[in-house]
Write an enzyme that holds these catalytic residues in place. Structure first.
Site, mmCIF file in Angstrom:
data_model
loop_
_atom_site.group_PDB
_atom_site.id
_atom_site.type_symbol
_atom_site.label_atom_id
_atom_site.label_comp_id
_atom_site.label_asym_id
_atom_site.label_seq_id
_atom_site.Cartn_x
_atom_site.Cartn_y
_atom_site.Cartn_z
ATOM 1 N N GLU A 228 46.785 28.108 37.835
ATOM 2 C CA GLU A 228 48.011 28.902 37.915
ATOM 3 C C GLU A 228 47.928 29.662 39.226
ATOM 4 O OE1 GLU A 228 49.715 32.304 37.961
ATOM 5 O OE2 GLU A 228 49.012 32.698 35.917
ATOM 6 N N CYS A 265 51.560 37.716 38.880
ATOM 7 C CA CYS A 265 52.023 36.417 39.367
ATOM 8 C C CYS A 265 53.505 36.217 39.076
ATOM 9 C CB CYS A 265 51.194 35.297 38.762
ATOM 10 S SG CYS A 265 50.846 35.547 37.047
HETATM 11 P P1 NAP Z 1 41.185 33.614 44.869
HETATM 12 O O1 NAP Z 1 40.827 33.894 46.268
HETATM 13 O O2 NAP Z 1 42.032 32.443 44.630
HETATM 14 O O3 NAP Z 1 39.809 33.469 44.066
HETATM 15 C C1 NAP Z 1 39.766 33.238 42.656
HETATM 16 C C2 NAP Z 1 38.456 32.560 42.292
HETATM 17 O O4 NAP Z 1 38.448 31.235 42.816
HETATM 18 C C3 NAP Z 1 37.234 33.249 42.854
HETATM 19 O O5 NAP Z 1 36.214 33.198 41.875
HETATM 20 C C4 NAP Z 1 36.857 32.405 44.043
HETATM 21 O O6 NAP Z 1 35.479 32.306 44.296
HETATM 22 C C5 NAP Z 1 37.317 31.024 43.637
HETATM 23 N N1 NAP Z 1 37.739 30.245 44.803
HETATM 24 C C6 NAP Z 1 38.771 30.542 45.631
HETATM 25 N N2 NAP Z 1 38.880 29.608 46.586
HETATM 26 C C7 NAP Z 1 37.915 28.699 46.353
HETATM 27 C C8 NAP Z 1 37.521 27.505 47.005
HETATM 28 N N3 NAP Z 1 38.148 27.067 48.094
HETATM 29 N N4 NAP Z 1 36.475 26.815 46.510
HETATM 30 C C9 NAP Z 1 35.835 27.253 45.432
HETATM 31 N N5 NAP Z 1 36.141 28.392 44.765
HETATM 32 C C10 NAP Z 1 37.183 29.100 45.223
HETATM 33 O O7 NAP Z 1 41.917 34.830 44.179
HETATM 34 P P2 NAP Z 1 41.658 36.423 44.244
HETATM 35 O O8 NAP Z 1 40.351 36.784 44.839
HETATM 36 O O9 NAP Z 1 41.950 36.897 42.889
HETATM 37 O O10 NAP Z 1 42.829 36.991 45.171
HETATM 38 C C11 NAP Z 1 43.185 36.470 46.400
HETATM 39 C C12 NAP Z 1 44.662 36.104 46.381
HETATM 40 O O11 NAP Z 1 44.998 35.324 45.220
HETATM 41 C C13 NAP Z 1 45.618 37.257 46.297
HETATM 42 O O12 NAP Z 1 45.877 37.873 47.510
HETATM 43 C C14 NAP Z 1 46.828 36.601 45.714
HETATM 44 O O13 NAP Z 1 47.602 36.012 46.731
HETATM 45 C C15 NAP Z 1 46.331 35.536 44.834
HETATM 46 N N6 NAP Z 1 46.352 35.832 43.384
HETATM 47 C C16 NAP Z 1 47.273 35.203 42.596
HETATM 48 C C17 NAP Z 1 47.279 35.434 41.235
HETATM 49 C C18 NAP Z 1 48.224 34.743 40.326
HETATM 50 O O14 NAP Z 1 48.357 35.186 39.210
HETATM 51 N N7 NAP Z 1 48.845 33.663 40.708
HETATM 52 C C19 NAP Z 1 46.356 36.288 40.665
HETATM 53 C C20 NAP Z 1 45.419 36.910 41.477
HETATM 54 C C21 NAP Z 1 45.432 36.654 42.832
HETATM 55 P P3 NAP Z 1 34.516 33.531 44.674
HETATM 56 O O15 NAP Z 1 34.341 34.285 43.406
HETATM 57 O O16 NAP Z 1 33.246 32.856 45.044
HETATM 58 O O17 NAP Z 1 35.195 34.279 45.750
#
Ligand code: NAP
Length: 494
Positions: A228, A265
């Site tokens: 998601e 989201c």
């Molecule tokens: P994220 O960067 O997508 O990370 C979520 C999880 O996925 C973390 O555990 C991360 O690993 C892992 N991950 C991310 N990219 C990866 C990759 N390329 N390969 C392997 N694992 C990966 O989300 P976030 O830290 O919560 O927030 C960053 C951004 O996500 C926000 O600025 C926002 O834009 C978006 N977000 C969207 C929602 C939604 O509901 N759609 C919710 C929260 C955030 P690590 O733990 O090792 O870093």
């Protein structure tokens, strides 16, 4: 590079999960429901300490955390109830018809296998370690390996301990639930590539979700990834409604846009309406309302930085006018809104990107053709809101027909934030809002993601699973020769 000790540890845990899967396969739906209710009880009993820890880690207000905790408990209980009722078992029985040379065919759903869950940053309880993905996977009969979100490690540990305590109390295998606390994309990649993992659940950024989806699809044996990801959740406001309540709508919109510092989201990032006096009134009211919003700390430094960066990128696009921006010296997420013309919104794809935080774009169209083009160009969304009177809906049938193909949830008035955990909810949508629009990640139907059907052809009754036996010992609702009932079959056993 991942340390060798890390991969050895992960291999060991996944091996344990694979063994636990064999155990879970032999549990009944009521045993799994009992387990899930016990987890709910444990989470419910966690006191002030949990809330204090999470508040310190996420900056989310205590009132919000109290509500989210109750929601999480409710998720475990309602999913347990659905599992116990056999809803996801979907038993189908077509009895043999020897006169037509047709055999006996019986199908039901079983767990898919060990699932990796990536905890979300913005829901430390409801979409993290003991969140809806974990509850639905266990309900389906799948062990869970959770990759804890690094933004709330202590919260994650407390939740993991609650689940582990229940596993011990039930005397179930340890491998039913594993908590991975290491942080690196390599670990996430390794988990997703592991041959014993059968599915992935993820809530977070588009970049993260799509990366994991691609990794899973490049495997020798591709597995499903239920990610998601981002969504801009457009609101289409129509003239009759806007004329009668422009100011009230601005208040409602800004309330939803800035709720939880915009870190949902389902945040309504785009507002689309016809150029003219009602929209000008809406914009004037928005300008005033925004000034009332006190900036607040965001979930973590990374989210704050990307919010500031993406907000600036949007504001600096050509043909964009700033409606209002709250200025602050602090590192708190401060709300802002901009206005642009439909042509610019259609032609400049940067403006259709999610800005995760309290930021909105008002899009002003001048012709019906522009409005239709906005709809046609929209990417897949979790939600689309129609702010309208009945007459507006009647006048915009063609547009609404297009919008139905673009989202998972179509609202008639109201705002999209606030996602009820019920059967009728759909939290998912066409790509890129999720990687699989056929499923929801909220509500008991989330369990469906982690089951697969298996059919038994011509098996003697004594060897069939309880779900498919003639006397229906679980008393679940089944489809027998095309008709739903909960009865036992009065047949001669073979
Ligand atoms: P994220 O960067 O997508 O990370 C979520 C999880 O996925 C973390 O555990 C991360 O690993 C892992 N991950 C991310 N990219 C990866 C990759 N390329 N390969 C392997 N694992 C990966 O989300 P976030 O830290 O919560 O927030 C960053 C951004 O996500 C926000 O600025 C926002 O834009 C978006 N977000 C969207 C929602 C939604 O509901 N759609 C919710 C929260 C955030 P690590 O733990 O090792 O870093």
């Amino acid at each position: 590079m991942i340390e060798e000790t890390s991969t050895q540890d992960i291999d060991r845990r996944i091996q344990m999960a694979a063994e636990a899967f064999q155990f879970l396969k032999n549990t009944t739906i009521s045993e799994r429901a009992e387990f899930m209710n016990a987890v709910a009880d444990h989470i419910e009993a966690l006191g002030e300490e949990l809330l204090t820890v999470t508040h310190a880690e996420t900056s989310l207000p205590l009132a919000r955390l109290t509500g989210e905790k109750a929601r999480t408990v409710g998720q475990w209980r309602s999913y347990a109830k659905a599992v116990a009722a056999g809803i996801y078992t979907e038993a189908r029985i077509d009895l043999a018809r020897p006169e037509k040379q047709k055999g006996d065919l019986r199908k039901y759903n079983v767990g898919i296998g060990p699932v990796v869950v990536f905890g979300a940053s913005n829901f430390p309880y409801a979409f993290s370690t003991a969140g809806g993905d974990t509850a639905s996977a266990i309900g389906a009969g799948c062990p869970v390996i959770i990759k804890a979100h690094p933004a709330h490690p202590q919260t994650s540990q407390i939740m993991a301990d609650a689940i582990t305590t229940v596993i011990k109390a039930f005397g179930w295998p340890e491998g039913i639930f594993s908590h991975i606390t290491e942080t690196s994309y390599e670990i996430g990649t390794y988990l997703t590539q592991h041959p014993d993992i059968r599915a992935v659940a993820f809530t977070g950024s588009f970049t993260g979700g799509k990366a994991l989806f691609d990794i899973a699809n490049r495997r020798k044996d591709p597995i499903p990834v239920f990610a998601e990801m981002g969504s801009i959740n457009p609101v289409f406001a129509f003239q009759n409604l806007l004329e009668t309540k422009a100011e009230a709508l601005a208040k409602e919109y800004i309330g939803s846009l800035t709720l939880g510092v915009g870190q949902f989201c389902t945040n309504p990032g785009v507002f689309i309406a016809l150029k003219g006096n009602p929209l000008d009134r809406f914009i004037n009211a928005l300008k005033e309302e925004i000034q009332e919003i006190t900036p607040a700390k965001m979930l973590h430094e990374g989210i704050f930085e990307s919010f500031e960066k993406n907000k600036s990128i949007a504001i600096e696009q050509p043909d964009v006018e700033l409606i209002a921006s709250v200025h602050t010296e602090s590192t708190a997420g401060s709300a802002a809104a901009i206005k642009t013309r439909a042509k610019n919104f259609i032609n400049n794809r940067v403006l259709s990107e999610e800005v995760f935080g309290p930021f909105g774009i008002v899009v002003e169209y001048e012709t019906d053709e522009e409005l239709m083009e906005i709809a046609r160009q929209l990417k897949g969304q979790l939600t689309i809101t129609i702010a309208a009177t009945h007459e507006d809906v009647r006048d915009n049938g063609a547009l609404i027909t297009i919008l139905k193909d673009k989202c998972g949830r179509l609202l008639f008035n109201g705002m999209p934030t606030g996602v009820e955990v019920v059967y009728g909810m759909q939290h998912g949508g066409p790509f890129p809002s999720t990687t699989d629009s056929r499923f929801t990640s909220v509500g008991p139907d989330a369990v469906k993601r982690f089951v697969r059907p298996i059919c038994f052809q011509n098996w003697p009754d004594e060897f069939l699973p309880d779900e498919l036996k003639n006397d229906n010992p679980l008393q679940i609702s089944r489809m027998v020769d095309g008709i739903m009932n909960s009865e036992s079959l009065k047949l001669q056993t073979t």
